[in-house]
Design a protein around this motif. Structure first.
Motif, short mmCIF file in Angstrom:
data_model
loop_
_atom_site.label_atom_id
_atom_site.label_comp_id
_atom_site.label_asym_id
_atom_site.label_seq_id
_atom_site.Cartn_x
_atom_site.Cartn_y
_atom_site.Cartn_z
N GLY A 1 15.68 7.19 6.21
CA GLY A 1 16.18 8.05 5.16
C GLY A 1 15.16 9.08 4.72
O GLY A 1 13.96 8.98 5.03
N TYR A 2 15.65 10.05 3.98
CA TYR A 2 14.80 11.08 3.38
C TYR A 2 14.47 10.64 1.96
O TYR A 2 15.36 10.28 1.19
CB TYR A 2 15.52 12.44 3.36
N ASN B 67 0.88 -1.17 0.00
CA ASN B 67 0.00 0.00 0.00
C ASN B 67 0.91 1.22 0.00
O ASN B 67 2.13 1.07 -0.06
CB ASN B 67 -0.97 -0.04 1.20
N PRO B 68 0.40 2.45 0.06
CA PRO B 68 1.29 3.62 0.03
C PRO B 68 2.26 3.73 1.20
O PRO B 68 3.22 4.49 1.15
CB PRO B 68 0.32 4.81 0.04
N TYR B 69 2.03 2.95 2.26
CA TYR B 69 2.86 3.06 3.45
C TYR B 69 3.87 1.93 3.62
O TYR B 69 4.86 2.10 4.32
CB TYR B 69 1.97 3.12 4.70
N PHE B 70 3.64 0.76 3.03
CA PHE B 70 4.51 -0.40 3.23
C PHE B 70 4.89 -1.06 1.91
O PHE B 70 4.07 -1.16 1.00
CB PHE B 70 3.83 -1.44 4.13
N GLN C 122 11.42 7.44 5.02
CA GLN C 122 11.38 6.00 4.78
C GLN C 122 12.17 5.29 5.88
O GLN C 122 13.33 5.58 6.11
CB GLN C 122 11.97 5.66 3.42
N LEU C 123 11.51 4.35 6.55
CA LEU C 123 12.14 3.49 7.55
C LEU C 123 12.34 2.12 6.92
O LEU C 123 11.51 1.69 6.11
CB LEU C 123 11.26 3.39 8.79
N ASN D 99 6.79 3.91 5.05
CA ASN D 99 6.78 5.34 4.77
C ASN D 99 5.68 6.00 5.59
O ASN D 99 4.55 6.15 5.11
CB ASN D 99 6.54 5.60 3.28
N PRO D 100 5.96 6.39 6.85
CA PRO D 100 4.92 6.99 7.68
C PRO D 100 4.39 8.29 7.07
O PRO D 100 3.21 8.59 7.20
CB PRO D 100 5.61 7.24 9.02
#
Length: 178
Positions: A143-144, A67-70, A107-108, A101-102
């Protein structure tokens, strides 16, 4: 000589990935174009040449955006290092990566890497010696992110100064996925 067995958490991650990808592949029966739209491909190429030194690396990778977050994915890694009249190393292996991506700019990541090192040394007497072993690393990073590029730093939580291949647990990274 180091020998590290196939890391048990890697088995757990493989089962989780299999479950997630099986579910997404099952849903593709009704909409086959959706899977391809969620895939991204990237990787890295490294070339380093110096006086009597050569370092070449290649690491293709792919991720699936859940999804947009994982996102989750895998990477293969190949490398060659040679220091003239000293040593020659071939590396190969792979890694599994999970990205979160919270918010779109952050990005974690968690990455489990398993690499095989095959090294031949030339001793002071001119004889050849070899050292072949597996190295396991578990990187947690942040990261950014801007569009397809992420720049950041990752930390190997399994790093041991006496056993790890890399001299430092912290390692900068640049990730590119298209």
């Amino acid at each position: 000589m180091k020998k590290i067995a196939f890391f048990t958490p890697l088995k757990v991650i493989c089962v989780v990935c299999l479950f997630l990808f099986t579910k997404s592949m099952y849903s593709q029966l009704s909409n086959s174009n959706n899977f391809g739209k969620k895939m991204q491909y990237g990787g890295g190429v490294g070339l380093n040449f110096g006086s009597g030194f050569t370092d070449i690396s290649l690491s293709p990778s792919a991720i699936y955006n859940i999804n947009p977050y994982f996102a989750m994915g895998a990477s293969a890694q190949f490398g060659y290092i040679k220091a003239r009249n000293n040593y020659e190393t071939y590396t190969y292996g792979g890694s599994l990566i999970a990205l979160a991506n919270p918010i779109p700019q952050i990005q974690l990541s968690a990455e489990l890497e398993q690499l095989r090192f095959n090294t031949e040394y030339r001793t002071f007497t001119g004889n050849l010696a070899s050292d072949n072993f597996w190295n396991t690393a578990l990187y947690l990073g942040a990261g950014y992110r801007a569009n397809h590029v992420t720049i950041g730093v990752r930390y190997d939580v399994l790093h041991d100064d006496n056993k790890s291949i890399y001299s430092e647990a912290f390692m900068p990274f640049v990730r590119v996925y298209f």
